[in-house]
Design a protein around this motif. Structure first.
Motif, PDB file in Angstrom:
ATOM      1  N   ASP A  75       0.840  -1.197   0.000  1.00 29.38           N
ATOM      2  CA  ASP A  75       0.000   0.000   0.000  1.00 29.38           C
ATOM      3  C   ASP A  75       0.879   1.252   0.000  1.00 29.38           C
ATOM      4  O   ASP A  75       1.614   1.520   0.946  1.00 29.38           O
ATOM      5  CB  ASP A  75      -0.900  -0.012   1.238  1.00 29.38           C
ATOM      6  CG  ASP A  75      -1.983   1.059   1.198  1.00 29.38           C
ATOM      7  OD1 ASP A  75      -1.916   1.941   0.322  1.00 29.38           O
ATOM      8  OD2 ASP A  75      -2.893   1.009   2.047  1.00 29.38           O
ATOM      9  N   PRO A  87      -4.609   5.163   4.066  1.00 31.78           N
ATOM     10  CA  PRO A  87      -5.502   6.186   4.626  1.00 31.78           C
ATOM     11  C   PRO A  87      -5.010   6.665   5.983  1.00 31.78           C
ATOM     12  O   PRO A  87      -4.455   5.887   6.773  1.00 31.78           O
ATOM     13  CB  PRO A  87      -6.837   5.447   4.753  1.00 31.78           C
ATOM     14  CG  PRO A  87      -6.457   4.006   4.880  1.00 31.78           C
ATOM     15  CD  PRO A  87      -5.234   3.831   4.040  1.00 31.78           C
ATOM     16  N   HIS A 107     -10.431   7.398  -2.586  1.00 30.93           N
ATOM     17  CA  HIS A 107     -10.602   5.947  -2.620  1.00 30.93           C
ATOM     18  C   HIS A 107     -12.001   5.561  -3.075  1.00 30.93           C
ATOM     19  O   HIS A 107     -12.178   4.537  -3.751  1.00 30.93           O
ATOM     20  CB  HIS A 107     -10.315   5.361  -1.240  1.00 30.93           C
ATOM     21  CG  HIS A 107      -8.906   5.556  -0.784  1.00 30.93           C
ATOM     22  ND1 HIS A 107      -7.870   4.738  -1.181  1.00 30.93           N
ATOM     23  CD2 HIS A 107      -8.357   6.497   0.024  1.00 30.93           C
ATOM     24  CE1 HIS A 107      -6.740   5.160  -0.624  1.00 30.93           C
ATOM     25  NE2 HIS A 107      -7.007   6.222   0.102  1.00 30.93           N
ATOM     26  N   ASP A 108     -13.007   6.346  -2.682  1.00 24.58           N
ATOM     27  CA  ASP A 108     -14.375   6.161  -3.160  1.00 24.58           C
ATOM     28  C   ASP A 108     -15.102   7.480  -2.930  1.00 24.58           C
ATOM     29  O   ASP A 108     -15.189   7.942  -1.788  1.00 24.58           O
ATOM     30  CB  ASP A 108     -15.075   5.026  -2.402  1.00 24.58           C
ATOM     31  CG  ASP A 108     -16.434   4.683  -3.005  1.00 24.58           C
ATOM     32  OD1 ASP A 108     -17.284   5.594  -3.128  1.00 24.58           O
ATOM     33  OD2 ASP A 108     -16.639   3.504  -3.366  1.00 24.58           O
ATOM     34  N   SER A 135     -15.317   1.883   0.826  1.00 28.75           N
ATOM     35  CA  SER A 135     -13.953   1.512   0.451  1.00 28.75           C
ATOM     36  C   SER A 135     -13.244   0.797   1.596  1.00 28.75           C
ATOM     37  O   SER A 135     -13.555   0.996   2.773  1.00 28.75           O
ATOM     38  CB  SER A 135     -13.146   2.754   0.070  1.00 28.75           C
ATOM     39  OG  SER A 135     -12.931   3.586   1.199  1.00 28.75           O
ATOM     40  N   ALA A 139     -10.298   1.412   2.414  1.00 30.55           N
ATOM     41  CA  ALA A 139      -9.518   2.432   3.123  1.00 30.55           C
ATOM     42  C   ALA A 139     -10.303   2.995   4.304  1.00 30.55           C
ATOM     43  O   ALA A 139      -9.806   3.063   5.432  1.00 30.55           O
ATOM     44  CB  ALA A 139      -9.135   3.551   2.162  1.00 30.55           C
TER      45      ALA A 139
END
Length: 532
Positions: free
Chosen positions: A99, A103, A119-120, A189, A191
């Motif tokens: 990663d 986050p 992320h979303d 998400s 995250a």
């Protein structure tokens, strides 16, 4: 012959709960003596130079409850010299070793929302909705969870008034959700979900267990609200400030005075004895900042406690053993994700599904191959902890319940190193000092950390509220009059909230007040009913 010392109140243990209780009683004009087994105060709030030039927090390290719980706020520790500081970001959670965009919680909720929206897009709005909900319920929720009264009628009433009937019912359902279900209901998400799930793992409750989500929610929102502050100079500075605060109105702390017995006469606690033979008498109260098994199992005469209590405590459940690894590093940690460089706390080693597998290992007695851990970058949070350009850091993780041998702890510590190297290639090469605290070390340094348990007993629902430490003993009062349990084994449990200590002090004050005799009889009758 050693002279007898007499005080209004005796407090067993100078952990933070004991010191909170001492300060509250001294503020009320009581003569208070605190008896501490070791040569330093703080219990699980201590720091030391394990490697020269590097300050390590030996147990707890970050204190969101220390700046938000009603008990700690009431002490106004800044007036006795305590200074707080923060890392640039509260915490982060890499989802895998690869990663590169982990986050993190920024100090401004709008910045956190913008990060999650990458992320979303839906999660940016979802984050702000959760923050808005938190802002509405923050104070009544904190009073309900960490207020000094149990049951928390005042906080629950305020929460009901804020939300109304329908929304209160929905929030109660939400609070009882397993962490995994809560994360999936709130966010889209991985995250965003990991930000909540990592915090839920600060206790020993599996992510699929009922009510495991509320701790994740609480710590996540506190991180967004007050951050994860640390005392300037080390955790020991918080302990020192608590001592100063208790001593200011007249409480006295006696060190190297381990209490070995609570004296009971006619069902009333009258004093204590120390290992050195000293005898202390209590005019009004004895408050025990010790574990429930220690109080009922060894400090009290066996026949002073109802047989029902002894039977119930045979099934007392400790939280899972901790292994803590303290590091002195000659350089900042080379995280793959640059976002983690400014995070005080990092949750490392598992994503959503990985946390389920990790918990399964603990439940089935397997030493995890890939341990999930909490990781603290202390110099990032407080530059006084080590020389410029270096890092004082630590990791802690868990062994399966009942696995406390040194060999298993050392194996797990080696696996911690492996996971950190995967997330931060070059980490191992920067280590100039390393010190492992095994469950045996934790127990030896503080008897309340029995078997490496750091929360005074499991935080799972079967040992919370009216079931903590055992059914019917959810209040500070004990079956022995004028003896009060004021430790993490009491409601609401672990964490540096000071609530158990303040609750015990307030119960003692109430029992000595104008209607104290009536109150004691009423509480005694209730305890007799539930402990038959």
């Amino acid at each position: 012959m050693t002279p007898v010392v007499t005080a209004d109140a005796l407090v067993i243990g100078a952990g933070h709960n004991g010191l909170v209780a001492a300060a509250a009683l001294a503020d009320a004009g009581w003569d208070v003596v605190v008896l501490e087994a070791s040569s330093t105060p703080g219990g699980a709030i201590r720091s030391a130079e394990l490697t020269p030039g590097y300050v390590s927090d030996l147990y707890s390290a970050f204190y969101p409850l220390g700046v938000s719980s009603p008990a700690m706020l009431a002490l106004e520790l800044d007036r006795v010299g305590l200074r707080w500081t923060h890392a640039p970001r509260a915490y982060g959670h890499p989802r895998s070793p690869d990663d590169e965009d982990a986050p993190v919680i920024h100090h401004r909720p709008e910045d956190t929302a913008a990060m999650l929206a990458r992320h979303d897009p839906r999660d940016g709005d979802a984050w702000m909705q959760v923050v808005e909900q938190w802002n509405r319920i923050r104070d009544p929720l904190l009073h309900s969870l960490f207020g000094s009264a149990f049951p928390p009628v005042r906080g629950a009433t305020q929460l009901f008034r804020r939300l109304g009937t329908a929304e209160t019912l929905r929030f109660l359902r939400f609070a009882l959700l397993p962490a995994r279900a809560m994360a999936h209901e709130l966010f889209h998400s991985e995250a965003a979900r990991c930000l909540l799930l990592g915090n839920a793992m600060h206790a020993d409750v599996p992510t699929d267990a009922p009510a495991s989500g509320i701790l994740g929610y609480l710590l996540t929102m506190l991180a967004q609200d007050v951050g994860y502050p640390v005392p300037v100079g080390g955790a020991g500075e918080l302990a020192a400030a608590l001592v100063r605060r208790a001593e200011r109105p007249g409480a006295r702390v006696v060190y190297d005075a381990p209490v070995v017995r609570v004296d009971v006469s006619g069902g009333v606690a009258t004093g204590v004895r120390t290992a050195g033979g000293e005898h202390y008498r209590a005019r009004r109260a004895v408050i025990a900042d010790v574990s429930a098994p220690a109080l009922y199992g060894s400090l009290l005469p066996h026949d002073a406690v109802p047989a029902r209590v002894h039977r119930d405590l045979e099934t007392f459940e400790w939280d899972t053993p901790v292994v803590k690894v303290n590091y002195a590093l000659d350089a900042p940690i080379p995280w793959r994700s640059a976002s983690l460089n400014g995070a005080g706390t990092v949750h490392v080693g598992a994503d959503d599904d990985g946390l389920v597998r990790w918990n399964a290992d603990l439940v089935t007695g397997r030493i995890p191959e890939r341990p999930f851990m909490l990781f603290g970058q202390m110099t990032t949070a407080d530059p006084t902890r080590s020389p410029a350009g270096t890092e004082s850091a630590w990791a802690y993780t868990h062994l399966p319940r009942g696995v406390v041998d040194d060999a298993s702890a050392d194996l797990l510590a080696a696996r911690v190193d492996t996971v950190l190297e995967e997330h931060a290639p070059g980490f191992a090469a920067s280590i100039v000092g390393k010190h492992v605290q095994r469950p045996s070390d934790l127990t030896r340094s503080d008897a309340n950390l029995f078997g490496g348990a750091v929360n005074g007993g499991t935080a799972q629902i079967q040992q919370q509220l009216v079931f903590r430490p055992s059914p019917g003993l959810g209040r500070a009062e004990t079956p022995v009059q004028r003896l009060y349990l004021g430790s993490a084994s009491a409601h609401p449990g672990g964490g540096v909230s000071g609530a158990p200590g303040l609750s015990a002090a307030k119960a003692a004050l109430a029992d000595s007040g104008p209607v104290g005799a009536v109150r004691r009889r009423a509480v005694g009758a209730l305890l007799e009913l539930v402990l038959r």
